[in-house]
Design a protein around this motif. Structure first.
Motif, PDB file in Angstrom:
ATOM      1  N   ILE A  43      -2.030   7.108  57.682  1.00  0.00           N
ATOM      2  CA  ILE A  43      -2.032   7.806  56.391  1.00  0.00           C
ATOM      3  C   ILE A  43      -2.153   9.312  56.612  1.00  0.00           C
ATOM      4  O   ILE A  43      -1.447  10.116  55.994  1.00  0.00           O
ATOM      5  CB  ILE A  43      -3.209   7.326  55.504  1.00  0.00           C
ATOM      6  N   ALA A  44      -3.034   9.680  57.524  1.00  0.00           N
ATOM      7  CA  ALA A  44      -3.205  11.104  57.814  1.00  0.00           C
ATOM      8  C   ALA A  44      -1.905  11.687  58.346  1.00  0.00           C
ATOM      9  O   ALA A  44      -1.499  12.789  57.959  1.00  0.00           O
ATOM     10  CB  ALA A  44      -4.322  11.287  58.832  1.00  0.00           C
ATOM     11  N   PHE A  45      -1.232  10.914  59.166  1.00  0.00           N
ATOM     12  CA  PHE A  45       0.045  11.387  59.693  1.00  0.00           C
ATOM     13  C   PHE A  45       1.044  11.582  58.549  1.00  0.00           C
ATOM     14  O   PHE A  45       1.768  12.570  58.503  1.00  0.00           O
ATOM     15  CB  PHE A  45       0.581  10.394  60.720  1.00  0.00           C
ATOM     16  N   ILE A 104      -0.346  14.812  49.104  1.00  0.00           N
ATOM     17  CA  ILE A 104      -0.605  13.575  48.359  1.00  0.00           C
ATOM     18  C   ILE A 104       0.626  12.674  48.410  1.00  0.00           C
ATOM     19  O   ILE A 104       0.546  11.484  48.706  1.00  0.00           O
ATOM     20  CB  ILE A 104      -0.974  13.895  46.894  1.00  0.00           C
ATOM     21  N   SER A 105       1.771  13.283  48.147  1.00  0.00           N
ATOM     22  CA  SER A 105       3.012  12.506  48.140  1.00  0.00           C
ATOM     23  C   SER A 105       3.252  11.850  49.499  1.00  0.00           C
ATOM     24  O   SER A 105       3.583  10.664  49.582  1.00  0.00           O
ATOM     25  CB  SER A 105       4.165  13.446  47.775  1.00  0.00           C
ATOM     26  N   GLY A 106       3.060  12.618  50.573  1.00  0.00           N
ATOM     27  CA  GLY A 106       3.278  12.080  51.910  1.00  0.00           C
ATOM     28  C   GLY A 106       2.342  10.928  52.212  1.00  0.00           C
ATOM     29  O   GLY A 106       2.744   9.912  52.799  1.00  0.00           O
ATOM     30  N   SER A 107       1.062  11.057  51.792  1.00  0.00           N
ATOM     31  CA  SER A 107       0.154   9.963  52.115  1.00  0.00           C
ATOM     32  C   SER A 107       0.454   8.734  51.265  1.00  0.00           C
ATOM     33  O   SER A 107       0.304   7.604  51.737  1.00  0.00           O
ATOM     34  CB  SER A 107      -1.303  10.415  51.981  1.00  0.00           C
ATOM     35  N   ILE A 108       0.914   8.936  50.031  1.00  0.00           N
ATOM     36  CA  ILE A 108       1.288   7.768  49.226  1.00  0.00           C
ATOM     37  C   ILE A 108       2.498   7.069  49.863  1.00  0.00           C
ATOM     38  O   ILE A 108       2.567   5.841  49.913  1.00  0.00           O
ATOM     39  CB  ILE A 108       1.602   8.176  47.771  1.00  0.00           C
ATOM     40  N   GLY A 109       3.439   7.872  50.380  1.00  0.00           N
ATOM     41  CA  GLY A 109       4.603   7.282  51.053  1.00  0.00           C
ATOM     42  C   GLY A 109       4.182   6.454  52.254  1.00  0.00           C
ATOM     43  O   GLY A 109       4.680   5.340  52.467  1.00  0.00           O
TER      44      GLY A 109
END
Lengths: 307, 293, 392, 256
Positions: B67-69, B197-202
């Motif tokens: 998720i962090a990535f 936020i968007s990246g972690s949701i993805g």
């Protein structure tokens, strides 16, 4: 008339390659994608409408022409014109939602149309279903035998004609009405531009050009099946316009050459084409936001007067 | 069977919804329609696979690393790729993300090779089985988890955007960047946060769905397309809209598949969605924007 | 203007030099034979193309390490066409017109294979093995085209026959991918069932990239068929089978040969226990000791090029393509010609190589492999449950 | 009387922006529409040019503008400018002016493609009128420049030029002087008056700058909260109590 002289090199290009028909086939493909990408350009750069479903018009043209030629033995020229006409009609129908939705909503509507057409083609018998249509003949006409050289000149002639038409309408009523609609729908309407008419005209002509390209594609490749007309093709057409140089026939041609040429040049070296293609796309947009046309410094032919 | 299909549609739809949600967050603030979204998540799924299956870390740690990535990828893409060209046309923006998609697809193949990989479900217990008048619906725990996570993420996001100062600042930037700037809001920070936020949701979406789809470069292809459709159907700028959009599409698809046609399922479903958009051009929960002239 | 003109001329000259051919021979040199292949090495189908190419390379590396065939090493030119027929056409023309390949071996993908089949045949270039099960490749037979893999239509026939005659099923449901493979399998099943005066009990088309199939399975359950054919590829078939098991449905499930791959069991785990598959590449079992040694040999050859890797079924396909061609080249003698290859291939009569088993070609029948067998997954291994079955 | 608005109402999602508004504009008059911010002035203009939907009637020389499709309005002789400049910003000044004449052009697509005689003569006529207007407004040297690269004041001139070149009978100006300094304002005022005299145009103007309104108008209509509160000559309006009340608290109007 000076601008027409730009086409002279293109007339001469095949001479050194007459002995290498496969290189001519590549030029033919570049030409075909150029026509389809001009269709995209008219829609996006001229009329300001976004579409990521133009592969469907390409498919409509390819299938119309292939079915007429293979199943009904219609001469190619007639099949070619009918495929453009049929795509035009479909384009007008697809343009109808554009009167209500815009921006990314329109993008998704056109994407939906593209996906649906692919599926519809796969289901019906007349289109050969997912198995596609094969043995689509290369056109020959009178003394001109079916050959890549002949195809090259057919394609070049069509691009030349499109170029003439586009440069003639660019500073006339039709062209400026489209540009006006793109820049401000409200102001365009106040000055007598019927948005309904011009949006449908933009979608119709975009579809017609793409459909004509599809017809040429079917005969150049000889085999068509639904998987060839996917979302990737629609996005590629958009990318050709933007990478080459939006609003210019030469720019679009450069974009098409980039998209056909790059995989061709790289395909034999066992390196990942997608990484390079993707990276180059990004770099071009980061450093040449107006497309490759910027480095070639070719004068922006018909935008000269307008923008 | 209608009831069964609706339940099943909600389950599938929640997957579309979470992808739509991530797209909408990034779009709201930066106005970018991200075509590489699913592929960014895919990379995180591979990161999880590497940590968990290859390195042998424990599940939770691997999960958080992935998720962090994902959030890092979101940040890097916005900062490095999109920020420098903020003012180019939306079509050019689409093409940049298409370029990113191609790169990510190729990179995944180069690094992790040409095998399908597997990551385990987070919850592996007995599925929930509902029976009613002859019908049955089986909901694996993983799907319940997805449903729960989607709900939790939405609630968290809505609370964040409405209650915290940062969230309000972000909404202000979304509405009008210039005015937000004049009010002293650090709009560039807000854009980064929206992409984080968007990246972690993805990444989250990819990790949740990967046990079903397996991990390979194109694992998110269908979800991404449906995510776009869901986002638009919901109103593209509305967070609850993306959820309603996603779930509606799940249900529409199932009902079409059951009662109309299976081989034209996508076609009919999309036709219904386009029809809805023609009636409501701003989507189910979107608001019509009147431009002042 | 002038600049532009100069630019075009320079570009033209560059291209001429870049692609100038230096030989008019047909790919046969004193020390090597140049052949070509097209594979999807990037893009969405790369997972298949990369696997198939590894199989081909492993075999040719092994042959070349032994000194090649009749003193000539095999030089394999690979073009990445991304499974896009527009690229396939230009790549194949380049192989033939510029690289002067002797033959094209093992092209991947139905669209590409069908798009270049006519061109290769017209130019007299042998086209050996297509990574495609399209019936149009073998029917009608073409002088220079040699399909090896069984076609999906034939497979559909065999599956239908197996279910009706061996398993005595009458309510056969079919779930098939919305693409060429799915459609061809469905066609085959329907035709065979029609011969028995039957019809599929129900058919469900599906999108192979879908994540969730519960809607289709609910529909399936309410219809209650007595057997199910899944015409899908590895990941989607596993997803369907897993969900069917979750719903507690317990009917015989038959799926198609692209799934007869170690990855199917590895990824599917317990859920795929009991699934029946067709196969055309034999598997090593206790009752087939002869083949066990051959399979070990295959693994050894493969792992020499790709250490510690378990080859996929696509690698096996590539391996067989290389085997068939190499054997034909050997038969064609010390001075091979293209027609010599054709004649050599036409003498294949139930030929067995390492992995290639029972390959037959005649000038009038180009379906290289027409027999298949059925196997079942038991305790995490493939177990044959029938002998070779053919339609003829 | 050239324009007669009767019972015009505009609603946005239940909010009444203009309520039962009536007004008459005399032929060849200079009529100003004023009122505090949010009074509904621009909405009246937007309703007349069919940018927003409305109820009521607005007869212009026998045509009800409110029943016409928006793109036909220019044909009866009503042209307008916009409060926030709605120029075609990627196009040159010349193209912008060209679009102002587009409704009068008679040739069709085929004439363009085949370069017919009627196309050529129309085209040269149009170019001539573009140059004429550009000369008159003093923007001739900008003709081949994209409008977005011009200073704001010049862009305003281009917008007025685009409206004037359509040869309107009624020209609606929506805050033409906003954002200009005194010098520019004075220049623009002169231009507008000159054009008005030259082509015998009726002008309906929305404006905040009272000094200009008072100096150019024959008649002034005052709006507040979507309704008409006063109407009359400049001297009448200046003495109107209701008007003074309406402007109380909106001190910006006392700047002059």
């Amino acid at each position: 008339m000076k601008k027409y002289l730009y086409f002279i090199p293109f007339v001469l290009v095949p001479l050194p390659f007459a002995g290498y028909p496969f290189l001519l086939s590549i030029f033919v493909l570049i030409g075909i994608y150029t026509i389809a990408a001009i269709g995209m350009d008219v829609l996006t750069t001229w009329a300001g409408q976004i579409s990521i479903g133009n592969a469907a018009f390409f498919a409509v043209g390819a299938y119309t022409s292939a079915i007429l030629v293979v199943n009904f033995h219609v001469p190619f020229l007639i099949a070619f014109l009918i495929s453009g006409l049929f795509a035009l009609i479909i384009g007008i129908v697809v343009g109808l939602p554009a009167l209500r939705v815009s921006g990314f909503y329109l993008a998704v509507v056109t994407m939906a149309f593209g996906i649906a057409v692919q599926q519809i083609i796969g289901v019906f018998q007349i289109t050969g279903g997912y198995n596609g249509i094969r043995n689509i003949p290369v056109p020959s006409f009178w003394i001109f035998k079916a050959s890549p050289l002949y195809q090259y000149y057919i394609v070049l002639t069509i691009i030349f004609l499109i170029f003439i038409v586009l440069s003639r309408i660019s500073f006339s009523k039709s062209g400026l009405a489209l540009f006006a609609m793109r820049d401000s729908e409200i102001a365009a309407r106040s000055f007598g531009i019927n948005l309904l008419k011009y949006k449908l005209a933009a979608f119709g002509s975009s579809a017609a050009l793409t459909g004509l390209a599809g017809s040429l594609y079917a005969s150049a490749i000889g085999f068509i099946s639904p998987s060839q007309f996917d979302l990737t093709l629609s996005l590629d057409l958009l990318a050709m316009v933007i990478v080459g140089g939006a609003g210019s026939v030469m720019g679009v041609m450069i974009g098409a050459a980039f998209f056909v040429g790059l995989p061709f040049l790289l395909s034999g070296y066992n390196i990942s084409i997608t990484i390079i293609q993707g990276a180059v796309l990004i770099l071009i947009l980061l450093f040449l936001p107006k497309g490759l046309l910027q480095i070639f410094k070719i004068k922006d032919l018909f935008k000269k007067k307008v923008t | 069977m209608v009831f069964q299909q609706i339940i099943a549609g909600i389950i599938t739809g929640s997957l579309y919804a979470i992808v739509a949600l991530g797209l909408v967050i990034a779009y709201k603030v930066t106005g970018v329609m991200n075509f590489a979204y699913g592929y960014m998540g895919m990379i995180s799924a591979y990161i999880f696979f590497t940590c968990f299956s290859m390195v042998g870390m424990n599940y939770i740690l691997s999960f958080f690393i992935a998720i962090a990535f994902g959030s890092f990828v979101g940040y890097a893409v916005e900062r490095g790729l999109l920020r420098p060209v903020r003012n180019i046309s939306p079509a050019s923006m689409v093409i940049i993300t298409l370029g990113l998609l191609l790169v990510l697809e190729g990179v995944a193949l180069q690094i992790w090779g040409n095998n399908y990989q597997q990551i385990p479900n987070l919850l592996n217990g007995l599925p929930l089985i509902l029976r009613f008048n002859g019908g049955i619906i089986v909901i694996p725990q993983q799907n319940l988890l997805i449903l729960g996570v989607v709900t939790a993420v939405i609630i968290a996001l809505i609370l964040y955007l409405n209650l915290t100062f940062q969230g309000k600042a972000m909404r202000a930037v979304a509405q009008n960047e210039e005015i937000a700037k004049l009010m002293g809001i650090n709009s560039s920070l807000m854009m980064s946060i929206s992409w984080i936020i968007s990246g972690s949701i993805g990444a989250l979406a990819a990790l949740l769905v990967a046990p079903q789809t397996f991990v390979y470069p194109d694992m998110m292809l269908n979800l991404q397309i449906m995510g776009f459709t869901a986002a638009v159907l919901g109103g593209f700028e509305s967070i609850p809209g993306s959820i309603i959009g996603g779930i509606s599409i799940g249900i529409i698809e199932n009902l079409v598949g059951t009662y109309i046609s299976t081989n034209l399922k996508t076609t009919f479903s999309l036709a219904i969605i386009v029809a809805i958009l023609i009636v409501k051009p701003e989507g189910l929960l979107g608001s019509a924007k009147a431009r002042r002239v | 203007m002038k600049k532009f003109f100069v630019f075009s001329v320079i570009l033209g000259l560059l291209l001429t030099f870049a692609f100038a051919a230096d030989s008019s021979s047909f790919g046969v040199y004193p020390d090597k034979v140049v052949i070509g292949t097209f594979q999807a090495l990037s893009g969405p189908y790369a997972i298949i193309g990369q696997g198939m190419l590894k199989g081909m390379k492993a075999y040719f590396n092994w042959i070349n390490d032994q000194g090649g065939i009749n003193g000539r090493k095999i030089d394999l030119l690979v073009y990445d066409d991304q499974l896009n027929p527009a690229l396939t056409v230009t790549d194949v023309k380049r192989m033939v017109e510029q690289d002067h390949v002797f033959a094209v071996v093992g092209g991947l993908g139905t669209p590409g294979c069908l798009a270049v089949m006519g061109y290769l045949n017209d130019n007299g270039v042998p086209f050996v093995y297509q990574g495609s099960g399209a019936p149009q490749l073998s029917n009608p037979p073409k002088e220079y085209v040699f399909p090896v893999q069984p076609n999906y239509d034939l497979e559909g026939h065999l599956i239908a026959r197996f279910l009706v005659q061996n398993q005595h099923k009458s309510k056969i449901a079919v779930m098939y991918m919305n693409n060429d493979i799915g459609q061809q399998e469905l066609d085959g099943i329907q035709k065979q069932l029609a011969d028995f005066n039957m019809k599929p009990y129900m058919t469900i088309a599906y999108n192979p990239t879908s994540a969730d199939f519960s809607s289709d399975i609910i529909k399936l359950m309410s219809a209650n068929p007595d057997s199910l054919v899944i015409a899908g590829l590895i990941t989607d078939t596993i997803r369907i089978v897993t969900q069917i098991k979750q719903y507690g449905m317990n009917i015989p499930i038959v799926t198609i040969y692209p799934n007869a791959d170690p990855a199917f069991i590895q990824l599917g785990g317990k859920a795929v226990e009991g699934v029946i598959l067709t196969g055309w590449v034999p598997i090593p079992t206790k009752d087939n000791p002869d083949f066990t040694t051959k399979f070990d040999q295959y693994l050894k050859i493969y792992q020499k090029s790709y250490p510690n890797e378990i080859p996929s079924s696509y690698a096996a396909a590539g391996f067989i393509a290389a085997e068939v061609f190499s054997h034909a080249l050997e038969l064609a003698g010390p001075n091979p010609t293209r027609d010599g290859i054709v004649n050599a291939l036409d003498t294949f009569d139930n030929w067995n190589g390492i992995l290639a088993q029972g390959i037959t070609f005649t000038p009038t029948d180009r379906e290289g492999k027409t027999s298949m067998y059925f196997m079942k997954i038991e305790n995490g291994t493939f177990v044959p449950i029938s002998g070779w079955i053919t339609l003829k | 009387m050239i324009l007669s608005i009767k019972a015009l109402s505009v609603k946005f999602k239940g909010l009444i922006a203009v309520n039962n508004f009536s007004m008459d504009v005399e032929k060849e008059s200079f009529h100003s529409l004023i009122g505090p911010n949010g009074a509904g002035k621009t909405t009246v203009v937007n309703a007349l040019t069919r940018v927003v939907p409305s109820t009521g009637t607005a007869f212009f020389e026998g045509f009800d503008l409110l029943k016409m499709p928006p793109h036909r309005i220019i044909n009866v002789g009503v042209a307008r400018t916009f409060q926030n400049l709605e120029l075609f910003k990627n196009l040159t000044v010349m193209a912008n002016l060209f679009i102002g004449t587009i409704h009068k052009i008679n040739y069709n697509f085929l004439d363009e493609v085949f370069n017919t005689r009627s196309y050529k003569s129309e085209q040269s006529k149009t170019l001539q009128s573009i140059i004429e207007i550009a000369e008159m407004l003093g923007i001739k040297r900008y003709l081949n420049m994209p409008v977005s690269s011009l200073p704001y004041g010049t862009q305003k001139l281009v917008e007025i030029g685009r409206a004037v070149i359509s040869r309107p009978k009624l020209l609606i100006l929506d805050e033409p002087f906003a954002g200009l300094n005194d010098q520019e304002s004075e220049k623009l005022k002169e231009e507008i008056l000159r054009i008005k005299g030259l082509y015998a145009i009726t002008i309906l103007m929305i404006e905040h700058d009272m000094k200009i309104v008072m100096s150019v108008s024959n008649k002034i209509t005052v709006m507040n909260f979507g309704e008409k509160i006063a109407e009359g000559s400049p001297s009448e309006i200046i003495q109107n109590r209701k008007v003074a009340e309406a402007y109380l608290g909106d001190r910006s109007y006392f700047r002059s």
